[in-house]
Scaffold this motif. Structure first.
Motif, PDB file in Angstrom:
ATOM      1  N   UNK A 381       0.928  -1.207  -0.073  1.00 54.31           N
ATOM      2  CA  UNK A 381      -0.200  -0.075  -0.245  1.00 54.31           C
ATOM      3  C   UNK A 381       1.005   1.200  -0.095  1.00 54.31           C
ATOM      4  N   UNK A 382       0.336   1.973  -0.825  1.00 49.42           N
ATOM      5  CA  UNK A 382       1.142   3.366  -1.082  1.00 49.42           C
ATOM      6  C   UNK A 382       0.065   4.512  -0.475  1.00 49.42           C
ATOM      7  N   UNK A 383       0.659   5.346   0.417  1.00 48.13           N
ATOM      8  CA  UNK A 383      -0.065   6.550   0.846  1.00 48.13           C
ATOM      9  C   UNK A 383       0.476   7.871   0.393  1.00 48.13           C
ATOM     10  N   UNK A 384      -0.312   8.683  -0.123  1.00 48.75           N
ATOM     11  CA  UNK A 384       0.228   9.887  -0.633  1.00 48.75           C
ATOM     12  C   UNK A 384      -0.112  10.937   0.350  1.00 48.75           C
ATOM     13  N   UNK A 385       0.667  11.835   1.137  1.00 48.14           N
ATOM     14  CA  UNK A 385      -0.211  12.734   2.356  1.00 48.14           C
ATOM     15  C   UNK A 385       0.308  14.156   1.980  1.00 48.14           C
ATOM     16  N   UNK A 391      -3.953  27.722   2.861  1.00 53.71           N
ATOM     17  CA  UNK A 391      -5.006  27.948   1.864  1.00 53.71           C
ATOM     18  C   UNK A 391      -5.613  26.795   1.700  1.00 53.71           C
ATOM     19  N   UNK A 392      -5.068  25.506   1.871  1.00 53.43           N
ATOM     20  CA  UNK A 392      -5.504  24.461   1.821  1.00 53.43           C
ATOM     21  C   UNK A 392      -5.267  23.355   2.967  1.00 53.43           C
ATOM     22  N   UNK A 393      -6.520  22.544   3.147  1.00 57.82           N
ATOM     23  CA  UNK A 393      -6.793  21.515   4.351  1.00 57.82           C
ATOM     24  C   UNK A 393      -5.591  20.355   3.830  1.00 57.82           C
ATOM     25  N   UNK A 394      -5.141  19.869   4.815  1.00 57.63           N
ATOM     26  CA  UNK A 394      -4.562  18.382   4.577  1.00 57.63           C
ATOM     27  C   UNK A 394      -5.265  17.423   3.952  1.00 57.63           C
ATOM     28  N   UNK A 395      -4.617  16.558   3.334  1.00 53.73           N
ATOM     29  CA  UNK A 395      -5.278  15.377   2.671  1.00 53.73           C
ATOM     30  C   UNK A 395      -4.462  14.369   2.444  1.00 53.73           C
ATOM     31  N   UNK A 396      -5.216  13.113   2.050  1.00 50.01           N
ATOM     32  CA  UNK A 396      -4.254  11.860   1.573  1.00 50.01           C
ATOM     33  C   UNK A 396      -5.025  11.076   0.544  1.00 50.01           C
ATOM     34  N   UNK A 397      -4.389  10.380  -0.078  1.00 47.79           N
ATOM     35  CA  UNK A 397      -4.987   9.118  -1.007  1.00 47.79           C
ATOM     36  C   UNK A 397      -3.962   8.058  -1.045  1.00 47.79           C
ATOM     37  N   UNK A 398      -4.618   6.959  -1.096  1.00 49.39           N
ATOM     38  CA  UNK A 398      -3.954   5.576  -1.088  1.00 49.39           C
ATOM     39  C   UNK A 398      -4.134   4.739  -2.340  1.00 49.39           C
ATOM     40  N   UNK A 399      -3.294   4.015  -2.624  1.00 51.30           N
ATOM     41  CA  UNK A 399      -3.354   2.827  -3.427  1.00 51.30           C
ATOM     42  C   UNK A 399      -2.649   1.563  -3.320  1.00 51.30           C
ATOM     43  N   UNK A 400      -3.235   0.494  -3.729  1.00 55.42           N
ATOM     44  CA  UNK A 400      -2.339  -0.894  -3.399  1.00 55.42           C
ATOM     45  C   UNK A 400      -2.019  -1.521  -4.589  1.00 55.42           C
ATOM     46  N   UNK A 401      -0.800  -1.932  -4.650  1.00 53.32           N
ATOM     47  CA  UNK A 401      -0.377  -2.488  -5.866  1.00 53.32           C
ATOM     48  C   UNK A 401       0.395  -3.897  -5.487  1.00 53.32           C
ATOM     49  N   UNK A 402       0.075  -4.931  -6.428  1.00 52.16           N
ATOM     50  CA  UNK A 402       0.511  -6.399  -6.030  1.00 52.16           C
ATOM     51  C   UNK A 402       1.725  -6.426  -6.868  1.00 52.16           C
TER      52      UNK A 402
END
Length: 406
Positions: A381-385, A391-402
């Protein structure tokens, strides 16, 4: 913050909370203001003295005064200033029915003033705008008369060479122009006219229409932040007073309404009464209460807007091979340059919080990419934070690679 008081003949200095630091007196008819590129000198158009004053922004003392040769008073002295082409340009009236452009050159041993440019365009003293990223472009718009005249000049030669002109610009015209602002790159100008009831944008290349920003009755102010966010104000008693827009988006993502002191009074934004802090963190607004006619400096902290992070990844990738993640930050307010996101990797999505493996630079359009070489097999799993900013609130997104065998 510096605020001009043309009728009191003062320049008021405040801090960012609105507390008064000093009142600089003796500035007869102080009108338009312009800051030098190093922010050490404030130039003030003195309409009632027929001059331009220079004020040291550290000592808050007037250090020089330059006679514009225009004469002084309502239909003579300079009222608007802009720095472009290595000169200080000023708008002034030549008589009751005509206006023109002049310039003050301080680059030589002695100041040099030139007048009488743009004589065929303006029926009153024009308002001026310039942008540091496009230092040879000067935009002028008539502030008197029923129908505005808008003009763009190339001032690289030291003269105002007209590139485009429009009278009563826009699909619905432009009556009683109140303010104008130039985008940071100089590519578009936004104007506030009492009518129509929206703010209009034009391309500076040819003054062709470039969209509108939906506001309300009697637009009277506009300011554009260094990152391009547009603050558009109206003189409206029963509607939001200030609207924030991203470039090209006709719907506001944030509005402010100034409360009145009682149900029987109004608190309205003043003409040309908006300005941005250089770091985009807040908007300043000058308002007037109808019960007392007193002016107030409103400090509007820019809210953080919601931010999303999307991540695109390959469904699978061989172990010990390069794997590239791509993605994008998105928000109502642009990100500009210099932002980064952190990349975390979790070799087993069911255990632990993962390891910070690096960061990626975010492009001006919000996109980013990061290349990794995972060694573990199975789902990773990769998480991008994104940590957020003013001006911008914090946020993150993630993805899973086999991750498969080599």
């Amino acid at each position: 913050m510096f605020l001009s008081d043309p009728f009191g003949g003062n320049v008021l200095v405040t801090d960012y909370t609105g507390q008064v630091v000093k009142q600089i007196s003796g500035e007869a008819g102080a009108w338009g203001l312009a800051l030098s590129s190093d922010s050490r000198t404030l130039y003030v158009a003195l309409r009632d003295a027929g001059a331009i004053a220079a004020i040291d922004t550290v000592t808050l003392q007037e250090t020089a005064r330059y006679d514009t040769g225009t004469g002084a008073g309502v239909y003579a002295g300079p009222t608007s200033l802009a720095l472009a082409g290595g000169k200080i340009w000023f708008g002034y009236s030549t008589d009751t029915w005509h206006g023109a452009l002049g310039s003050l050159d301080l680059s030589g041993a002695e100041p040099v003033v030139e007048r009488g440019q743009g004589l065929d365009t303006f029926r009153g003293a024009p308002r001026l705008a310039a942008a540091p990223q496009d230092p040879d472009t000067l935009v002028a718009a008539e502030s008197d008369g029923n129908y505005a005249a808008l003009a763009v000049y190339d001032v690289s030669s030291g003269q105002a060479d007209a590139q485009a002109k429009r009278v009563n610009p826009g699909p619905d015209g432009c009556a009683s122009l109140q303010d104008l602002a130039l985008a940071p790159d100089g590519g578009r100008v936004v104007v506030a006219c009492a009518s129509p009831y929206y703010h209009q944008a034009f391309r500076t290349a040819d003054l062709s229409d470039d969209g509108r920003y939906t506001t309300s009755h009697y637009p009277n102010a506009v300011a554009i932040s260094p990152d391009g966010t547009i603050a558009a104000g109206v003189d409206g008693a029963h509607s939001p007073d200030v609207h924030l827009f991203t470039p090209g988006d006709s719907a506001a993502f944030k509005t402010w309404d100034f409360p009145a002191s009682s149900p029987y009074t109004t608190n309205t934004l003043q003409s040309a009464g908006l300005a941005w802090a250089p770091d985009d963190s807040r908007v300043f607004a000058v308002t007037k209460d109808s019960s007392s006619s007193s002016l107030t400096l409103q400090v509007l902290d820019h809210p953080q807007v919601a931010t999303t992070v999307t991540v695109q990844e390959p469904a699978s990738s061989p172990r010990n091979h390069e794997l590239t993640l791509t993605g994008k930050l998105e928000a109502a307010v642009g990100f500009g340059a210099g932002n980064t996101v952190d990349i975390w990797r979790l070799d087993d999505p069911l255990a632990g919080e993962g390891t910070l493996i690096g960061s990626a630079t975010v492009a001006a359009d919000g996109t980013f990419r990061y290349t990794d070489r995972p060694k573990a097999k199975g789902d990773v799993q990769y998480t991008v934070q994104y940590a957020g900013d003013a001006r911008h609130a914090s946020a993150y997104g993630s993805a899973v690679v086999n991750i498969t065998s080599d």
